[in-house]
Write an enzyme that holds these catalytic residues in place. Sequence first.
Site, PDB file in Angstrom:
ATOM      1  CG  ASP A  67      -1.800   1.205   1.331  1.00 40.07           C
ATOM      2  OD1 ASP A  67      -1.940   1.915   0.316  1.00 40.07           O
ATOM      3  OD2 ASP A  67      -2.335   1.472   2.419  1.00 40.07           O
TER       4      ASP A  67
ATOM      5  N   GLY B  87      14.711  -8.556   3.624  1.00 38.73           N
ATOM      6  CA  GLY B  87      15.952  -7.818   3.846  1.00 38.73           C
ATOM      7  C   GLY B  87      17.197  -8.648   3.671  1.00 38.73           C
TER       8      GLY B  87
ATOM      9  CG  ASP C  87      17.466  -4.904   1.107  1.00 38.76           C
ATOM     10  OD1 ASP C  87      17.615  -4.778  -0.126  1.00 38.76           O
ATOM     11  OD2 ASP C  87      16.360  -4.927   1.655  1.00 38.76           O
TER      12      ASP C  87
END
Length: 341
Positions: free
Chosen positions: A106, A279, A282
Amino acid sequence: MAKKVVTMGEIMLRLSTPGYQRFTQAESFDVVYGGGEANVAVSLANYGFDAHFVSKLPENPIGQSAINHLRRFGVNTDYIAKGGERVGIYYLETGASMRPSKVVYDRANSSIAEASSKDFDFDAIFKDAAWFHFSGITPALSETAAVLTEEALKAAKRNNVTVSVDLNYRKKLWTPERAKEVMSNLMQYVDVCIGNEEDAEKVLGFKPGETDVTKGELQLEGYKDIFKQMKEQFGFKYVVTTLRESYSASDNGWSALIYNGEEFYHSKKYDVRIVDRVGGGDSFAGGLIYGLLAKDDFKQALEFAVGASALKHTINGDFNLVTVDEVETLIQGDASGRVQR
């Protein structure tokens, strides 16, 4: 003096179902903040670098909460512009065993998606910086975000900053056709390219050989072929991929491959029992950047990145909250998980 590193992108409010509950079961959500480049900045701050995160957030308590969350872990937020309407949100349902995790976004019309280069003084941001990292998520947010990303990259190159990208294809944000159009242009500014097999195909049009990650199989020769093509086409200094062997949502094999134009190097592999895989990529990028700036050679850098990201899979939340010493202990052979007293 600590090296200055800069990342730019979106930090979002993450609402996770408690434990392994499904969305339809949950009566509350756990709150954390995270997002591709913000996660990389936190890793680099943990490793002792002067990590700066560039973004735009609304002037409201949720925007401030995101900033506070970054500051808590040592990230410099001086270059975060204020304004716009909202913080992007994503909802996470954590999978287990054969049930995959699910993400619902969203994030439309978030502040960073509507930001422009007028919000940032990029030459000041990149002054004395050693490294700039971005991902394919940021230019996918909007047309204006794609323009903003290229403006940042031009400034990074004006200031002689090394640039890395995590290709990070997100099918919910754009099509492969649009991704190739935008990202192929941005590759002219990139020194270090990180991406898995789906990213290489969907973002840049390169497909490895007979690799099917859903079967937990890896065909390294296929990667070597596309790495050579990518380096030849775009002139990257390094091409890197994580290699995830997905046995289930709970158990993965985790390693990586790097190519410097002359030599391929495949890292040690870890078998990981997953607490939270969001993650993971990352944390790999953060570990690789640290390694390439702090280590003697690219092989040591890759081993650090793989060890760091293996540890991230054991930590809840988007951020990889580990130290250099903890990573070094793991890559030097202690994967026992014994209590440290």
